[in-house]
Scaffold this motif. Structure first.
Motif, PDB file in Angstrom:
ATOM      1  N   GLU A   1       2.679  -5.117   6.971  1.00  0.00           N
ATOM      2  CA  GLU A   1       3.069  -4.509   8.248  1.00  0.00           C
ATOM      3  C   GLU A   1       4.297  -5.182   8.843  1.00  0.00           C
ATOM      4  OE1 GLU A   1       0.473  -7.943   9.576  1.00  0.00           O
ATOM      5  OE2 GLU A   1       0.602  -6.613   7.835  1.00  0.00           O
ATOM      6  N   ARG A   2       4.716  -6.319   8.271  1.00  0.00           N
ATOM      7  CA  ARG A   2       5.915  -7.018   8.746  1.00  0.00           C
ATOM      8  C   ARG A   2       6.979  -7.119   7.647  1.00  0.00           C
ATOM      9  NH1 ARG A   2       3.554 -12.380  11.651  1.00  0.00           N
ATOM     10  NH2 ARG A   2       5.748 -12.696  12.122  1.00  0.00           N
ATOM     11  N   SER A   3       6.803  -6.335   6.583  1.00  0.00           N
ATOM     12  CA  SER A   3       7.669  -6.469   5.400  1.00  0.00           C
ATOM     13  C   SER A   3       8.604  -5.281   5.185  1.00  0.00           C
ATOM     14  CB  SER A   3       6.809  -6.684   4.148  1.00  0.00           C
ATOM     15  OG  SER A   3       6.126  -7.915   4.208  1.00  0.00           O
ATOM     16  N   GLY A   4       8.984  -4.608   6.293  1.00  0.00           N
ATOM     17  CA  GLY A   4       9.995  -3.564   6.191  1.00  0.00           C
ATOM     18  C   GLY A   4       9.607  -2.441   5.254  1.00  0.00           C
ATOM     19  N   LYS A   5      10.608  -1.883   4.549  1.00  0.00           N
ATOM     20  CA  LYS A   5      10.349  -0.699   3.727  1.00  0.00           C
ATOM     21  C   LYS A   5       9.456  -1.010   2.536  1.00  0.00           C
ATOM     22  CE  LYS A   5      14.676  -0.885   0.990  1.00  0.00           C
ATOM     23  NZ  LYS A   5      14.089  -1.357  -0.254  1.00  0.00           N
ATOM     24  N   ASN A   6       9.544  -2.232   1.988  1.00  0.00           N
ATOM     25  CA  ASN A   6       8.666  -2.572   0.859  1.00  0.00           C
ATOM     26  C   ASN A   6       7.202  -2.610   1.297  1.00  0.00           C
ATOM     27  OD1 ASN A   6      10.800  -2.875  -0.994  1.00  0.00           O
ATOM     28  ND2 ASN A   6      11.145  -4.979  -0.338  1.00  0.00           N
ATOM     29  N   GLY A   7       6.955  -3.199   2.464  1.00  0.00           N
ATOM     30  CA  GLY A   7       5.602  -3.231   2.982  1.00  0.00           C
ATOM     31  C   GLY A   7       5.079  -1.843   3.295  1.00  0.00           C
ATOM     32  N   ALA A   8       5.936  -1.003   3.880  1.00  0.00           N
ATOM     33  CA  ALA A   8       5.536   0.374   4.187  1.00  0.00           C
ATOM     34  C   ALA A   8       5.196   1.127   2.905  1.00  0.00           C
ATOM     35  CB  ALA A   8       6.653   1.082   4.956  1.00  0.00           C
ATOM     36  N   GLN A   9       5.995   0.920   1.852  1.00  0.00           N
ATOM     37  CA  GLN A   9       5.723   1.594   0.586  1.00  0.00           C
ATOM     38  C   GLN A   9       4.395   1.128  -0.003  1.00  0.00           C
ATOM     39  OE1 GLN A   9       7.614   4.113  -0.882  1.00  0.00           O
ATOM     40  NE2 GLN A   9       5.810   4.285  -2.199  1.00  0.00           N
ATOM     41  N   LEU A  10       4.113  -0.161   0.104  1.00  0.00           N
ATOM     42  CA  LEU A  10       2.849  -0.665  -0.420  1.00  0.00           C
ATOM     43  C   LEU A  10       1.663  -0.049   0.329  1.00  0.00           C
ATOM     44  CD1 LEU A  10       1.897  -3.953  -1.896  1.00  0.00           C
ATOM     45  CD2 LEU A  10       0.563  -3.266   0.100  1.00  0.00           C
ATOM     46  N   LEU A  11       1.747   0.056   1.648  1.00  0.00           N
ATOM     47  CA  LEU A  11       0.662   0.681   2.408  1.00  0.00           C
ATOM     48  C   LEU A  11       0.505   2.150   2.014  1.00  0.00           C
ATOM     49  CD1 LEU A  11       1.218  -0.860   5.959  1.00  0.00           C
ATOM     50  CD2 LEU A  11      -0.388  -1.599   4.192  1.00  0.00           C
ATOM     51  N   ARG A  12       1.627   2.837   1.836  1.00  0.00           N
ATOM     52  CA  ARG A  12       1.571   4.239   1.392  1.00  0.00           C
ATOM     53  C   ARG A  12       0.917   4.310   0.002  1.00  0.00           C
ATOM     54  NH1 ARG A  12       4.079   8.601   3.060  1.00  0.00           N
ATOM     55  NH2 ARG A  12       5.608   7.494   4.323  1.00  0.00           N
ATOM     56  N   ASN A  13       1.293   3.402  -0.881  1.00  0.00           N
ATOM     57  CA  ASN A  13       0.703   3.396  -2.223  1.00  0.00           C
ATOM     58  C   ASN A  13      -0.798   3.192  -2.160  1.00  0.00           C
ATOM     59  OD1 ASN A  13       3.217   3.695  -3.393  1.00  0.00           O
ATOM     60  ND2 ASN A  13       3.478   1.518  -3.862  1.00  0.00           N
ATOM     61  N   PHE A  14      -1.242   2.292  -1.286  1.00  0.00           N
ATOM     62  CA  PHE A  14      -2.679   2.026  -1.173  1.00  0.00           C
ATOM     63  C   PHE A  14      -3.429   3.299  -0.768  1.00  0.00           C
ATOM     64  CE2 PHE A  14      -6.384   0.843   1.447  1.00  0.00           C
ATOM     65  CZ  PHE A  14      -7.163   0.283   0.446  1.00  0.00           C
ATOM     66  N   VAL A  15      -2.861   4.037   0.175  1.00  0.00           N
ATOM     67  CA  VAL A  15      -3.538   5.245   0.639  1.00  0.00           C
ATOM     68  C   VAL A  15      -3.449   6.367  -0.414  1.00  0.00           C
ATOM     69  CG1 VAL A  15      -3.557   7.039   2.419  1.00  0.00           C
ATOM     70  CG2 VAL A  15      -3.097   4.660   3.049  1.00  0.00           C
ATOM     71  N   GLU A  16      -2.299   6.516  -1.031  1.00  0.00           N
ATOM     72  CA  GLU A  16      -2.066   7.696  -1.882  1.00  0.00           C
ATOM     73  C   GLU A  16      -2.352   7.472  -3.361  1.00  0.00           C
ATOM     74  OE1 GLU A  16       1.944   8.870  -0.952  1.00  0.00           O
ATOM     75  OE2 GLU A  16       1.338   9.735   0.989  1.00  0.00           O
ATOM     76  N   ASN A  17      -2.275   6.219  -3.847  1.00  0.00           N
ATOM     77  CA  ASN A  17      -2.374   5.970  -5.288  1.00  0.00           C
ATOM     78  C   ASN A  17      -3.652   5.275  -5.724  1.00  0.00           C
ATOM     79  OD1 ASN A  17       0.226   6.945  -5.308  1.00  0.00           O
ATOM     80  ND2 ASN A  17       1.205   4.986  -5.731  1.00  0.00           N
TER      81      ASN A  17
END
Length: 197
Positions: free
Chosen positions: A180-196
Motif C-alpha cells: 500500500e506504500r509501494s507505488g505502482k508495483n505495490g498496486a499491481q501486486l494487490l491487483r494480482n492477489f485479487v485477480e490471479n
C-alpha cells in the motif's frame, strides 16, 4: 465483484490498506465479524507493531482459529506475514503456524535497524502474485525482524543478508514490504492477489 475483508487486527495501518484496494476499484471492508470473514472472497491480514501485541489482539478478538481455518486466499502484510510463521523472536511468542519458518531479528551486519525504505525484490519466475511486475522492482519496507529464506519463500530481498520478501503456502500468502506504500508495483501486486490468486 469480489468481497475483500481486511481483518481488524487492532493495528494502526488498517485504513491505508483498505484505501489501497479502494483505489483499485475493489469492494473492501474492515471487519472482525466472523460471518463477514467467512463470506469474504479474499482476506487481508495486516499488521504493524510487535508480534506479541498482535497475537494478544487476535486472541482477545477470538480470531486465531478463524484465521487458521480460513479456506480463501489470505494475504499477510508486514507483521501480518510474520504472524503466518510458527514463531517470532519478537517477544518469544508462538504465532499462527500457517506455514513453517520463524521470524527473527535481522542479523547484525552493521546496518541500522529498522530496515526502512525502498529495496529490490527478486521473485520466483512466473509467480502469479508478481505478474506484470519487473524482476528486481523496488518495494517499500519498514521492519527490524524478518523471515530468513525457507521452502515457502517466493521472493527475496537483501539487507546485509537475504530475507524473505514474500512467502506462500496453500491459500496463505505474505509480503514483508508494504504494497500500500509501494507505488505502482505495490498496486499491481494487490491487483494480482485479487485477480490471479
Amino acid at each position: 465483484m469480489q468481497k475483500i475483508i481486511v481483518i481488524d487486527t487492532g493495528c494502526a495501518n488498517l485504513s491505508s490498506v483498505k484505501f489501497a484496494f479502494d483505489r483499485l476499484g475493489f469492494r473492501t471492508e474492515i471487519s472482525q465479524e466472523i460471518n463477514e470473514i467467512h463470506s469474504a472472497d479474499k482476506l487481508i491480514l495486516p499488521g504493524v507493531g510487535t508480534a506479541i501485541a498482535a497475537m494478544q489482539n487476535l486472541e482477545q478478538r477470538q480470531l486465531i482459529d478463524i484465521i487458521k481455518n480460513a479456506t480463501q486466499p489470505m494475504l499477510g502484510i508486514c507483521l501480518g506475514m510474520q504472524l503466518m510463521t510458527a514463531y517470532s523472536a519478537e517477544g518469544n511468542v508462538s504465532t499462527l503456524n500457517l506455514m513453517t519458518g520463524n521470524t527473527q531479528l535481522i542479523p547484525d551486519t552493521g546496518l541500522p535497524l529498522p530496515h526502512m525504505g525502498w529495496n529490490k525484490v527478486h521473485y520466483t519466475e512466473n509467480h502469479p502474485l508478481f505478474a506484470e511486475i519487473e524482476q528486481a522492482s523496488h518495494f517499500y519496507f519498514v521492519h527490524s525482524y524478518a523471515v530468513l529464506p525457507n521452502e515457502n519463500t517466493i521472493a527475496t530481498s537483501q539487507y546485509g543478508v537475504d530475507f524473505s520478501a514474500a512467502i506462500a503456502h496453500n491459500n496463505f500468502y505474505g509480503v514483508q514490504f508494504h504494497p500500500e506504500r509501494s507505488g505502482k508495483n505495490g498496486a499491481q501486486l494487490l491487483r494480482n492477489f485479487v485477480e490471479n490468486i
